[in-house]
Design a protein around this motif. Sequence first.
Motif, mmCIF file in Angstrom:
data_model
loop_
_atom_site.group_PDB
_atom_site.id
_atom_site.type_symbol
_atom_site.label_atom_id
_atom_site.label_comp_id
_atom_site.label_asym_id
_atom_site.label_seq_id
_atom_site.Cartn_x
_atom_site.Cartn_y
_atom_site.Cartn_z
ATOM 1 N N GLN A 159 0.823 -1.207 0.000
ATOM 2 C CA GLN A 159 0.000 0.000 0.000
ATOM 3 C C GLN A 159 0.861 1.262 0.000
ATOM 4 O OE1 GLN A 159 -3.477 -0.009 2.640
ATOM 5 N NE2 GLN A 159 -3.007 -2.142 3.105
ATOM 6 N N GLY A 160 2.171 1.068 -0.021
ATOM 7 C CA GLY A 160 3.058 2.222 -0.161
ATOM 8 C C GLY A 160 3.613 2.781 1.133
ATOM 9 N N TYR A 161 3.296 2.155 2.275
ATOM 10 C CA TYR A 161 3.770 2.688 3.543
ATOM 11 C C TYR A 161 5.244 2.359 3.762
ATOM 12 C CZ TYR A 161 -1.121 3.398 4.851
ATOM 13 O OH TYR A 161 -2.423 3.797 4.906
ATOM 14 N N PHE A 162 5.909 3.240 4.554
ATOM 15 C CA PHE A 162 7.250 2.964 5.048
ATOM 16 C C PHE A 162 7.076 2.392 6.451
ATOM 17 C CE2 PHE A 162 10.420 5.466 2.462
ATOM 18 C CZ PHE A 162 9.535 5.977 1.534
ATOM 19 N N ASP A 172 8.522 8.968 3.574
ATOM 20 C CA ASP A 172 9.843 8.776 4.171
ATOM 21 C C ASP A 172 9.871 9.273 5.623
ATOM 22 O OD1 ASP A 172 12.667 9.231 4.887
ATOM 23 O OD2 ASP A 172 13.030 8.699 2.799
ATOM 24 N N PRO A 173 10.375 8.445 6.544
ATOM 25 C CA PRO A 173 10.411 8.857 7.959
ATOM 26 C C PRO A 173 11.193 10.139 8.204
ATOM 27 C CG PRO A 173 10.826 6.524 7.767
ATOM 28 C CD PRO A 173 10.788 7.053 6.368
ATOM 29 N N LEU A 174 12.085 10.519 7.267
ATOM 30 C CA LEU A 174 12.808 11.776 7.448
ATOM 31 C C LEU A 174 11.887 12.980 7.239
ATOM 32 C CD1 LEU A 174 16.200 11.029 5.659
ATOM 33 C CD2 LEU A 174 15.825 11.374 8.082
ATOM 34 N N ARG A 175 10.758 12.743 6.565
ATOM 35 C CA ARG A 175 9.865 13.857 6.271
ATOM 36 C C ARG A 175 8.571 13.827 7.062
ATOM 37 N NH1 ARG A 175 8.823 13.687 0.131
ATOM 38 N NH2 ARG A 175 7.913 15.721 0.517
ATOM 39 N N TYR A 176 8.155 12.653 7.522
ATOM 40 C CA TYR A 176 6.839 12.529 8.148
ATOM 41 C C TYR A 176 6.951 11.922 9.536
ATOM 42 C CZ TYR A 176 4.916 12.981 3.435
ATOM 43 O OH TYR A 176 4.591 13.414 2.191
ATOM 44 N N HIS A 177 5.965 12.206 10.385
ATOM 45 C CA HIS A 177 5.752 11.431 11.606
ATOM 46 C C HIS A 177 4.850 10.267 11.223
ATOM 47 C CE1 HIS A 177 7.605 13.904 14.624
ATOM 48 N NE2 HIS A 177 6.960 14.972 14.216
ATOM 49 N N SER A 178 4.945 9.201 11.971
ATOM 50 C CA SER A 178 4.073 8.062 11.659
ATOM 51 C C SER A 178 2.666 8.352 12.160
ATOM 52 C CB SER A 178 4.604 6.794 12.319
ATOM 53 O OG SER A 178 4.741 7.003 13.698
#
Lengths: 125, 332
Positions: free
Chosen positions: B250-253, B270-276
């Motif tokens: 589904q495209g998740y990291f 990308d975890p560098l750009r988003y919070h989970s």
Amino acid sequence: MQAHPSHPQLTQLLSAYPKSAGAFFQTYNDVTLAQKWSNIEVIDLPECQRGAIKGLRSSLTAGEPPSTCVVVPCSLAESLSTSWIRDAFARLGADAPDAIFVAICAEDSSIVYYKISKGIVKPQI
Amino acid sequence: MSSGNPIPLRVSNKQASVWDIDDIAKLRSHHHICGVLAGTLPHLSQQNVFLGVPLLLMPEEVVLLVEKKLAVLVDDTNAHRDPTPTALSRWDSERLRGVERQLALAEEHDAKEALNPDRAMSEKAIRKRKEREEKRAHGKSTTTDTSQEIPEEDPSLFAPTNHDLPGFDSHPKSSGAPSSHTSGVTAPPQTSTLPYTIQVPGASSTFEWYDHSAHSFATLAAAREAGVWDYPTTPAERARCGVFQDLWEQGYFMGGGIKFGGEYLVYPGDPLRYHSHFVANVIESPEAALRPMEIIAHGRLGTGTKKSHLLCEWDDDKKSVTYYSIEWAGFG
């Protein structure tokens, strides 16, 4: 329990599912008297071996309309499963809401409500 | 997205690692698999917030990459052959040539300084020196000892003033990763009085005697037969692979969920750009016991950290995942 004013509406489901009677009774009274929902009805969930309660819950933010909520009671000591959750959604039928509430009842009468949504649902900000 | 060759995952003792920087970048940018860097950075060795190669992968990530034909498993231990005497002498002479090149460069630099002795005392040089000393005074608590030892007046030290050698940043606060495949260590000189750097490659693939083609496995079954890889074995492990793959498709990291009390953290990008947004737990089967206290604990922790908790149920008969999101109701 039998002397309680809410008992007459609940007799049928209380006697049908004695194991969940305590949680069902507790949740019904909390929802009607403490949470003060309106348009309250009881629903039979045979696959889950208990009754559920449906009603209109007024919104926390002013101006928003009340929403229809279904709450399924259970006891802290019980063992559930995801197929139990699936059965609850299935029994509520085609017009089931996207989320149900589970009311987890403790023996000291504490109740906590948690929202279970079908699918991957982002948290509200 | 270009596919190219499958990425070699070096397996040692049933743990997969990646040592080539380009492969690590490809895993992240093309295949949204992040992994965890676990190596010490030579220039920043006294901390573990910033780490370097190797990249370690979760077993679920390895299974997914191999099943999707994006990677192959390499039996790393056996891929390291014994070098032949000729290969060894080739490596040694290459190493000596590298040392000679460094010394030649340093001598050239010395010669330039000798021709122009007043260069260090020119107005521009004096001003720059002053600025650098002021900067050093401000950042004194965060600099390491070695960077303090780079005075402009002593050209015999290997790390001279900034401009001559490419890629060297003399600013004490630089925390960038060193150039790929090398780590630097100053050693006492042997024949000349000038020091030189010994370079140690990060990836064994640069060695002539490393032969991964003879020890690669393109399928999990082949690797299992050779005793190199055996995940998943139990129903719980199969459930984890199933859920991980479904979320990945589904495209998740995904990252490890230990900091938020779950198995995975699920990021929309990308975890560098988003919070989970989600903390995920794997439910082994539709009939697996789920205690109400788990719903309370996961739900309240999720809501308290602005996330939803995901119960990911794996059905091993239907080979499908069903998701339920848990949140505190906010009333009651």
